[in-house]
Write a protein that holds these residues in place. Structure first.
Motif, PDB file in Angstrom:
ATOM      1  N   CYS A   1       0.860  -1.341   0.044  1.00 54.15           N
ATOM      2  CA  CYS A   1      -0.007  -0.239   0.091  1.00 54.15           C
ATOM      3  C   CYS A   1       0.844   1.157  -0.002  1.00 54.15           C
ATOM      4  O   CYS A   1       0.456   2.462  -0.331  1.00 54.15           O
ATOM      5  CB  CYS A   1      -1.019   0.048   1.132  1.00 54.15           C
ATOM      6  SG  CYS A   1      -0.113   0.351   2.949  1.00 54.15           S
ATOM      7  N   GLY A   2       2.141   1.030   0.459  1.00 54.75           N
ATOM      8  CA  GLY A   2       3.082   2.341   0.525  1.00 54.75           C
ATOM      9  C   GLY A   2       2.963   3.074   1.750  1.00 54.75           C
ATOM     10  O   GLY A   2       3.703   3.949   1.949  1.00 54.75           O
ATOM     11  N   HIS A   3       1.962   2.881   2.789  1.00 57.64           N
ATOM     12  CA  HIS A   3       1.861   3.852   3.650  1.00 57.64           C
ATOM     13  C   HIS A   3       1.972   3.169   5.129  1.00 57.64           C
ATOM     14  O   HIS A   3       1.566   3.822   6.237  1.00 57.64           O
ATOM     15  CB  HIS A   3       0.538   4.968   3.593  1.00 57.64           C
ATOM     16  CG  HIS A   3      -0.573   3.970   3.368  1.00 57.64           C
ATOM     17  ND1 HIS A   3      -1.429   3.586   4.221  1.00 57.64           N
ATOM     18  CD2 HIS A   3      -1.555   4.075   2.020  1.00 57.64           C
ATOM     19  CE1 HIS A   3      -2.521   2.991   3.758  1.00 57.64           C
ATOM     20  NE2 HIS A   3      -2.454   3.264   2.260  1.00 57.64           N
ATOM     21  N   CYS A   4       1.732   1.859   5.027  1.00 61.22           N
ATOM     22  CA  CYS A   4       1.590   1.172   6.450  1.00 61.22           C
ATOM     23  C   CYS A   4       3.029   1.143   7.066  1.00 61.22           C
ATOM     24  O   CYS A   4       4.086   1.273   6.341  1.00 61.22           O
ATOM     25  CB  CYS A   4       1.115  -0.164   6.264  1.00 61.22           C
ATOM     26  SG  CYS A   4       1.911  -1.578   5.547  1.00 61.22           S
TER      27      CYS A   4
ATOM     28  N   ARG B   1      10.240   4.097  -6.874  1.00 52.75           N
ATOM     29  CA  ARG B   1      10.691   3.592  -5.642  1.00 52.75           C
ATOM     30  C   ARG B   1      11.127   2.250  -5.886  1.00 52.75           C
ATOM     31  O   ARG B   1      12.092   1.741  -4.772  1.00 52.75           O
ATOM     32  CB  ARG B   1       9.394   3.633  -4.570  1.00 52.75           C
ATOM     33  CG  ARG B   1       9.866   2.769  -3.478  1.00 52.75           C
ATOM     34  CD  ARG B   1       8.498   2.982  -2.471  1.00 52.75           C
ATOM     35  NE  ARG B   1       8.763   2.110  -0.934  1.00 52.75           N
ATOM     36  CZ  ARG B   1       8.430   0.791  -0.907  1.00 52.75           C
ATOM     37  NH1 ARG B   1       7.911   0.455  -1.843  1.00 52.75           N
ATOM     38  NH2 ARG B   1       8.592   0.360   0.051  1.00 52.75           N
TER      39      ARG B   1
ATOM     40  N   ASN C   1      -2.243  -4.277   4.613  1.00 54.19           N
ATOM     41  CA  ASN C   1      -3.343  -3.924   3.839  1.00 54.19           C
ATOM     42  C   ASN C   1      -3.411  -4.739   2.433  1.00 54.19           C
ATOM     43  O   ASN C   1      -4.036  -4.584   1.674  1.00 54.19           O
ATOM     44  CB  ASN C   1      -3.374  -2.735   3.448  1.00 54.19           C
ATOM     45  CG  ASN C   1      -3.617  -1.580   4.423  1.00 54.19           C
ATOM     46  OD1 ASN C   1      -4.535  -1.633   5.418  1.00 54.19           O
ATOM     47  ND2 ASN C   1      -2.569  -0.739   4.740  1.00 54.19           N
TER      48      ASN C   1
ATOM     49  N   ASN D   1      -5.380  -4.762  -1.131  1.00 45.80           N
ATOM     50  CA  ASN D   1      -4.829  -4.071  -2.322  1.00 45.80           C
ATOM     51  C   ASN D   1      -5.080  -4.888  -3.593  1.00 45.80           C
ATOM     52  O   ASN D   1      -5.416  -5.897  -3.675  1.00 45.80           O
ATOM     53  CB  ASN D   1      -3.051  -4.479  -2.185  1.00 45.80           C
ATOM     54  CG  ASN D   1      -2.429  -3.884  -1.048  1.00 45.80           C
ATOM     55  OD1 ASN D   1      -3.021  -2.582  -0.479  1.00 45.80           O
ATOM     56  ND2 ASN D   1      -1.344  -3.915  -0.444  1.00 45.80           N
TER      57      ASN D   1
ATOM     58  N   CYS E   1       2.763  -6.170   3.811  1.00 44.31           N
ATOM     59  CA  CYS E   1       2.086  -5.203   3.796  1.00 44.31           C
ATOM     60  C   CYS E   1       0.800  -5.399   4.625  1.00 44.31           C
ATOM     61  O   CYS E   1       0.045  -6.402   4.686  1.00 44.31           O
ATOM     62  CB  CYS E   1       1.590  -4.626   2.448  1.00 44.31           C
ATOM     63  SG  CYS E   1       0.381  -3.365   2.163  1.00 44.31           S
TER      64      CYS E   1
ATOM     65  N   CYS F   1       5.343  -1.278   5.043  1.00 46.92           N
ATOM     66  CA  CYS F   1       5.846  -0.745   3.796  1.00 46.92           C
ATOM     67  C   CYS F   1       6.656   0.630   3.985  1.00 46.92           C
ATOM     68  O   CYS F   1       7.625   0.700   3.260  1.00 46.92           O
ATOM     69  CB  CYS F   1       4.682  -0.226   2.769  1.00 46.92           C
ATOM     70  SG  CYS F   1       3.645  -1.520   2.100  1.00 46.92           S
ATOM     71  N   SER F   2       6.472   1.119   4.857  1.00 42.82           N
ATOM     72  CA  SER F   2       7.370   2.511   5.222  1.00 42.82           C
ATOM     73  C   SER F   2       9.048   1.842   5.586  1.00 42.82           C
ATOM     74  O   SER F   2       9.795   2.675   5.257  1.00 42.82           O
ATOM     75  CB  SER F   2       6.885   3.030   6.296  1.00 42.82           C
ATOM     76  OG  SER F   2       7.190   2.445   7.653  1.00 42.82           O
ATOM     77  N   ARG F   3       9.192   0.586   5.930  1.00 44.51           N
ATOM     78  CA  ARG F   3      10.542   0.167   6.252  1.00 44.51           C
ATOM     79  C   ARG F   3      10.872  -0.715   4.851  1.00 44.51           C
ATOM     80  O   ARG F   3      11.789  -1.344   4.983  1.00 44.51           O
ATOM     81  CB  ARG F   3      10.556  -0.537   7.377  1.00 44.51           C
ATOM     82  CG  ARG F   3       9.697  -1.953   7.555  1.00 44.51           C
ATOM     83  CD  ARG F   3       9.867  -2.463   8.977  1.00 44.51           C
ATOM     84  NE  ARG F   3       8.981  -3.562   9.153  1.00 44.51           N
ATOM     85  CZ  ARG F   3       7.898  -3.618   9.647  1.00 44.51           C
ATOM     86  NH1 ARG F   3       7.565  -2.489  10.273  1.00 44.51           N
ATOM     87  NH2 ARG F   3       7.110  -4.842   9.881  1.00 44.51           N
TER      88      ARG F   3
ATOM     89  N   ASP G   1       7.338  -4.495   1.949  1.00 47.52           N
ATOM     90  CA  ASP G   1       5.986  -4.466   1.009  1.00 47.52           C
ATOM     91  C   ASP G   1       5.653  -6.280   1.007  1.00 47.52           C
ATOM     92  O   ASP G   1       4.308  -6.079   0.706  1.00 47.52           O
ATOM     93  CB  ASP G   1       6.210  -4.017  -0.677  1.00 47.52           C
ATOM     94  CG  ASP G   1       6.510  -2.497  -0.510  1.00 47.52           C
ATOM     95  OD1 ASP G   1       5.756  -1.949  -1.320  1.00 47.52           O
ATOM     96  OD2 ASP G   1       7.376  -2.221   0.118  1.00 47.52           O
TER      97      ASP G   1
END
Length: 349
Positions: free
Chosen positions: A94-97, A136, A110, A114, A108, A100-102, A105
């Motif tokens: 999702c790119g924001h959990c 990214r 979510n 997805n 993830c 994913c922030s670390r 992915d």
């Protein structure tokens, strides 16, 4: 453009003309250098159905092991030069959990909601002439050969992540590591273990040719058979191995690895054959761990690329042109490949 498309469950993929993609905001269009054919692809189209955990609905272009040259930048993308070579990180979360922030992915939070699991897993992959990826997800290759690098985004990333998490078990002298299953991932695992640790690497498989390749990279090999675990323990002086990696994941291979473990050891089941293992308190070495991993992080892939550029990982590949891509999958299914099949859509560059 030509592409290998998964059109329906339990159905062999087709090679067909599809529309050339355009990069959207934050995305990059790659001219595909190489796309690895993986057993996971075979599972997607041949073994899964709509009710299978991890199944991704058709249709989409296959290929989750990809590399390529930057062809076009989407809106807002900077820092890339046209023509530079990159390896593609396949998972897309999702790119924001938190995961994913670390850069994790694969885990993830979510994933259930997805639209896809990753590039070539629900989202169009690299078995095509061109591929669109999030900026990214690009890992620079520099001057290293991008065609041979393509399988590294799974066949090296997956064992690297498992081995990296097991490094505390292999730190110090007199340590032993076990690799079970010497296909594409297992062969690279031997190379990674020899590069990152001082451990004695023991490798086992049913195929003599596979064991010979592992021996050439510095492993001590043990053939399959009823005394397999006993022979592995004999090499360790009876103590057992400190870390084991099962790249098959079937019940017999998990059992063999578990029977080879030392006190305080770590067994990582990487293969997804979904084998079962029965645990018992007195049947397991004290403070030993049985765990699993899936793929790896984008940080891991940067480190894998660095090892590749340094010559510490040397993947064995067999090249196929775009028009022979389906033959690559046929030979993969039949077990007729000695190295990783890599489809090269544009030929030699």
């Amino acid at each position: 453009m030509r592409a290998v498309v998964f059109e329906n469950y339990k159905t062999f993929p087709v090679l067909k003309d599809v529309e050339k993609p355009k990069p959207g905001p934050g995305e990059v269009l790659l001219k595909v250098a190489g796309a690895g054919a993986c057993h996971s692809d075979v599972a997607v189209y041949n073994e899964f159905d709509a009710s299978t955990p991890g199944a991704v609905p058709p249709s989409f272009v296959l290929g989750h092991e990809n590399s390529g040259w930057v062809e076009e930048l989407g809106e807002g993308v900077t820092g890339f030069e046209i023509g530079d070579a990159y390896l593609v990180y396949g998972p897309v979360g999702c790119g924001h959990c938190a995961a994913c922030s670390r850069g994790q992915d694969t885990y993830c939070e979510n994933a259930a909601t997805n639209p896809y699991l990753g590039i070539g897993l629900g989202r169009d992959g690299g078995m095509a002439e061109y591929l669109v990826v999030p900026a990214r997800n690009l890992v620079p290759l520099g001057d290293a050969d991008p065609v041979a690098a393509a399988p590294l985004s799974d066949a090296a990333l997956t064992p690297y992540h498992a081995i990296k998490l097991s490094l505390p078990n292999l730190a110090g002298g007199g340590k032993f590591a076990l690799v079970v299953g010497l296909g594409g991932l297992g062969q690279i695992a031997v190379q990674i273990l020899k590069a990152l640790t001082g451990a004695t690497v023991i490798a086992t498989d049913m195929k003599e040719e596979a064991m010979a390749k592992a021996a050439a990279h510095g492993a001590i090999t043990v053939p399959g058979g009823p005394d397999q675990a006993a022979r592995i323990r004999e090499i360790t002086g009876g103590r057992g191995v400190d870390a084991a990696f099962d790249f098959v994941g079937a019940a017999p291979t998990i059992k063999t690895a578990a029977a080879s473990m030392a006190i305080g050891s770590r067994l990582t089941v990487v293969g997804i054959a979904n084998g079962l293992y029965e645990w018992s308190f007195f049947g397991t070495p004290y403070e030993s761990t049985i765990t699993n991993t899936y793929w790896g992080t984008i940080e891991d892939l940067h480190e894998v690329a660095a090892m590749y550029r340094a010559g510490q990982i040397v993947p064995e590949i067999e090249r196929f042109g775009m028009e022979d891509a389906l033959e690559a999958y046929r030979r993969l299914e039949a077990g007729e490949l000695s190295g990783r099949a890599v489809v090269v859509p544009h030929g030699a560059q």
